[in-house]
Design an enzyme around this catalytic site. Structure first.
Site, PDB file in Angstrom:
ATOM      1  CG  HIS A  35       3.382  -4.526  29.915  1.00 31.34           C
ATOM      2  ND1 HIS A  35       2.938  -5.559  29.099  1.00 31.34           N
ATOM      3  CD2 HIS A  35       4.552  -4.105  29.371  1.00 31.34           C
ATOM      4  CE1 HIS A  35       3.815  -5.747  28.116  1.00 31.34           C
ATOM      5  NE2 HIS A  35       4.805  -4.869  28.257  1.00 31.34           N
ATOM      6  CB  CYS A  41      23.050  14.549  20.884  1.00 31.52           C
ATOM      7  SG  CYS A  41      23.776  13.042  20.197  1.00 31.52           S
ATOM      8  CD  GLU A  74      24.237  12.510  24.655  1.00 31.89           C
ATOM      9  OE1 GLU A  74      24.173  13.317  25.614  1.00 31.89           O
ATOM     10  OE2 GLU A  74      24.164  12.881  23.474  1.00 31.89           O
TER      11      GLU A  74
END
Length: 273
Positions: free
Chosen positions: A188, A248, A266
């Site tokens: 997959h 970051c 974030e």
């Protein structure tokens, strides 16, 4: 690790169209995809005599009989592939591409992708699914994104312009690849948003399997024989690395709770770009 789990949908219009069609995912999305009910009333029924696809073989059911699943589980299928929603998403959008080639689908991807013809087919289909995923991210988050505002305004204009602004490049917000050590037996390919924002992301392995070289982008194949990602030792090392924010670069050491809180922050900033 938890199990990672052709419908016909309209795709978003091209940049040159005049009216945006319904996105392929608009009516397919569901927060908790449902599995079809199994017949347990008769232990001798034919359905119970079918091959068992539980545990690490769970993806085999979608490959064998995609028609049995609703569109909030199976996105589309054709003779060569099935595209599904991951049952335990590790980002706000997490899809799986399942090859149906019986000579390949039980092989480790490192082995299966040595076949250049097969690899080319997988890359081509993965890009198709990636484009659909990008369109879904635009549908879900475009209204929050500063880079999308000109396009959003054009869509709301009456009449709309002959050519829409391109808007944000959502393709770059989607990762396509495999795990160096897959958690499921059937081959997959993950097609997953970069945000890693999900209540299903619960452990070190969940995060580091998508935030370190343990995740091998499909475009990196074919791999060279000396590629360090092939080594089982390297795979173990990647999963045990410190938590480092995908966006970051802040290092959270072993503080998973702090990382999770930070990922939410974030995510909000990411969708506002």
């Amino acid at each position: 690790m938890e199990q990672e789990s052709t419908g016909n949908g309209s795709v978003s219009k091209s940049h040159s169209g005049t009216a945006e069609k319904r996105n392929a995912f608009t009516e397919l999305m569901s927060s908790h995809p449902k599995q079809p009910k199994q017949n347990t009333t008769n232990p001798n029924s034919a359905s119970l005599r079918k091959p068992y696809f539980g545990g690490r073989d769970g993806l085999g059911a979608y490959i064998a009989n995609p028609e049995a699943y609703p569109p909030n589980v199976v996105i589309y299928h054709n003779a060569d592939f099935v595209a599904i929603y991951d049952m335990f998403p590790k980002s706000s959008l997490h899809l799986l591409l399942l090859p149906r080639d019986k000579t390949k689908y039980l092989l480790h991807p490192f082995e299966a992708f040595k076949d250049e013809e097969f690899l080319a087919k997988v890359k081509f289909e993965a890009q198709k699914l990636r484009s659909l995923a990008a369109g879904e991210l635009r549908r879900k988050y475009g209204k929050y994104s500063a880079l999308e505002q000109e396009r959003q305004n054009a869509l709301n204009a009456d009449p709309p312009p002959d050519e829409l602004p391109r808007g944000r490049d959502w393709d770059v917000e989607v990762m396509c690849g495999i795990h160096a050590v897959p958690s499921m037996n059937h081959l997959h390919v993950h097609v997953i948003a970069v945000d890693r924002y999900s209540d299903r992301l619960k452990s070190r392995n969940h995060y580091n399997s998508f935030a370190t070289p343990f995740f091998v982008p499909i475009d990196d194949f074919p791999l060279s024989q000396d590629d360090p990602r092939i080594s089982p030792t390297s795979s173990h090392y990647y999963l045990n690395q410190d938590f480092v924010c995908w966006r970051c670069g802040r290092n959270f050491g072993n503080k998973f709770t702090e990382l999770k809180k930070h990922l939410e922050e974030e995510f909000v900033q990411w969708r506002q770009l």
